[in-house]
Design a protein around this motif. Sequence first.
Motif, mmCIF file in Angstrom:
data_model
loop_
_atom_site.group_PDB
_atom_site.id
_atom_site.type_symbol
_atom_site.label_atom_id
_atom_site.label_comp_id
_atom_site.label_asym_id
_atom_site.label_seq_id
_atom_site.Cartn_x
_atom_site.Cartn_y
_atom_site.Cartn_z
ATOM 1 N N UNK A 111 -2.601 -25.120 43.711
ATOM 2 C CA UNK A 111 -2.588 -25.277 42.232
ATOM 3 C C UNK A 111 -3.692 -24.746 41.728
ATOM 4 N N UNK A 112 -4.047 -23.239 41.158
ATOM 5 C CA UNK A 112 -4.672 -22.025 40.863
ATOM 6 C C UNK A 112 -4.798 -22.261 39.780
ATOM 7 N N UNK A 113 -4.972 -22.558 38.539
ATOM 8 C CA UNK A 113 -4.328 -21.966 36.906
ATOM 9 C C UNK A 113 -5.398 -21.452 36.140
ATOM 10 N N UNK A 114 -5.485 -21.418 34.577
ATOM 11 C CA UNK A 114 -6.334 -21.505 33.711
ATOM 12 C C UNK A 114 -7.236 -22.115 33.508
ATOM 13 N N UNK A 115 -6.871 -23.974 33.944
ATOM 14 C CA UNK A 115 -7.937 -25.023 33.869
ATOM 15 C C UNK A 115 -8.839 -25.511 35.128
ATOM 16 N N UNK A 116 -8.392 -23.770 36.069
ATOM 17 C CA UNK A 116 -9.132 -23.813 37.359
ATOM 18 C C UNK A 116 -10.308 -23.741 36.950
ATOM 19 N N UNK A 117 -11.673 -24.251 37.078
ATOM 20 C CA UNK A 117 -13.432 -24.017 36.484
ATOM 21 C C UNK A 117 -14.141 -23.334 37.505
ATOM 22 N N UNK A 118 -13.899 -24.009 39.423
ATOM 23 C CA UNK A 118 -14.652 -23.706 40.078
ATOM 24 C C UNK A 118 -13.965 -23.112 41.288
ATOM 25 N N UNK A 119 -14.420 -22.465 42.346
ATOM 26 C CA UNK A 119 -13.859 -22.627 43.577
ATOM 27 C C UNK A 119 -13.922 -23.720 43.994
ATOM 28 N N UNK A 120 -12.748 -23.515 44.759
ATOM 29 C CA UNK A 120 -12.633 -25.697 45.624
ATOM 30 C C UNK A 120 -11.927 -24.915 47.294
ATOM 31 N N UNK A 121 -12.349 -25.952 47.769
ATOM 32 C CA UNK A 121 -11.559 -25.337 49.166
ATOM 33 C C UNK A 121 -9.998 -26.362 49.403
#
Lengths: 63, 156
Positions: free
Chosen positions: B49-59
């Motif tokens: 779930x990567x989208x506009x609300x993603x704030x930082x890189x995550x594994x």
Amino acid sequence: MMITTIHGLVDDALLEKRVGVDENENEIVNWTEYWVRDELVHRSVDMHLKAALFADAVSANFE
Amino acid sequence: MANTQAFCTSAKQEILNGSHALGTQAANGVRTVTTKDAFKMALYLASATVNATTTAYSVTGELAASGNYTAGGNAVTNATVPTTSGTTAFWTPSASVSWVALTSSGSFDCALLYNDTSTGDLAVAAFTFGAQSIVAGTFNLTMPTNDATTGLIRIA
């Protein structure tokens, strides 16, 4: 030509090559697969992005 | 869940705050940006779930660190300065981003551009595409033409 496969380097003469192109409004995809009978042993993809991300810069008026 | 192509909302604010140096700038009376930031692209499973609300890189949701995929993804070549044409500012990486001798841990459909220099690996934008799997091969992410119509990041 030697092809990198899940079984290591294999002469492409021993492989069945399949290629294709898929395109939509977002991307152009060129894919290449190598098969040994019913086993996919190599798949490469060139993904050409077409769509740009867009941010509207809006300024308000003083009232 | 699914991934959605987006200019991350947090990145819009961060750009206003000067947190992302895609290029350098001369002194503005307060600071001089002489070194641009380093950016990376990480690949995400179609189930992420990567989208506009993603704030930082995550594994979380990223391709597993196996089959020659390194967590965090690959560096983006940034030799092209942001520029303008008409009323649009734009920027595009100056080269393709490639993963070679890759066997992906699953089907993936998203590349997250993030600021590797920033504290916390701040996200910039998520790019989605048709789901792919790579087997002992190369995944080459070719950039669009860098102009006001097709540049990867555009502000108009």
